[in-house]
Design an enzyme around this catalytic site. Sequence first.
Site, short mmCIF file in Angstrom:
data_model
loop_
_atom_site.label_atom_id
_atom_site.label_comp_id
_atom_site.label_asym_id
_atom_site.label_seq_id
_atom_site.Cartn_x
_atom_site.Cartn_y
_atom_site.Cartn_z
N ASP A 162 -3.65 4.86 -1.62
CA ASP A 162 -4.63 4.80 -0.79
C ASP A 162 -4.67 5.94 -0.57
O ASP A 162 -4.22 6.82 -0.47
CB ASP A 162 -4.06 3.96 0.50
N GLU A 219 1.30 -0.85 0.09
CA GLU A 219 0.03 -0.06 0.11
C GLU A 219 1.16 1.73 -0.07
O GLU A 219 1.93 1.24 0.50
CB GLU A 219 -0.82 -0.27 0.70
#
Length: 281
Positions: free
Chosen positions: A213, A192
């Site tokens: 994200d 991420e």
Amino acid sequence: MPELPADLGSQVDAALAEDIGRGDVTAALVPQRVRGRVITREAAVLAGRPWVDETFRRLDPAVQLTWHAADADQVAAGQVLFEIAGPARPVLTGERTALNFLQLLSGTATATRAYVDAVAGTRCRILDTRKTLPGLRTAQKYAVRCGGADNHRLGLFDQVLIKENHIAAAGSITAAIAAARAGPKEERIEVEVETAQELEEALAAAPDIIMLDEFSLSDMRAAVALRDARAAAVKLEASGSVNLRSVRAIAETGVDYVSVGSITKHVAAVDLSMRLEFSGR
């Protein structure tokens, strides 16, 4: 059809034990036989047939079900989903458990199909998450596949997903990916990222998937262009603040996946009704 989960039977057992306890003291008063049907009061994507079948099979194999729709079928309001016939006691005892499974899983499949339809024509695929009902993860992930989307990881055991705390512990994105590659298993590796700088570092380390994200649409488009130029084999997944109003625009940025927690977390059960007619003993 999606493959059925191995723990389907144990899910049914747990649901029946929760509802029946020492025994169904009300159904014990009913000696008759029964015939009936289950209808849906709203349009939906059907999911959960095997759970219904297994519920009544465990209670009494003499209960007969005749289905008029298959899992993954789109059904219309007022449509008969299945007919049921047999001894009244097991039918009444299993009614709520069976319908609970069917309405929940059909709700999951229906919500999923809405997202799948919203991105139709793009190369983007909808993914689920681990935000599922405890004890029913495999059931909901089956329903997601009935809705036309893909499963992300099933649990913590079948894919590496490196997030902020893992990166902090490892010291950097590069170090975290290297540690994952050095592990004993050859699972897919996903990381991420929250900034363009982190994206560049992740692309240099070339994991299987990079999760973007809370990126803006313009930042997603820039991420796709950078990925195409530097590491074309790496897949990009968009995550965070996704809804039916925004998902089409996200998919059109060129990302490969959009993960949506709400299809399993905020699911609304489909409205179903069982109508029964009783006959003599």
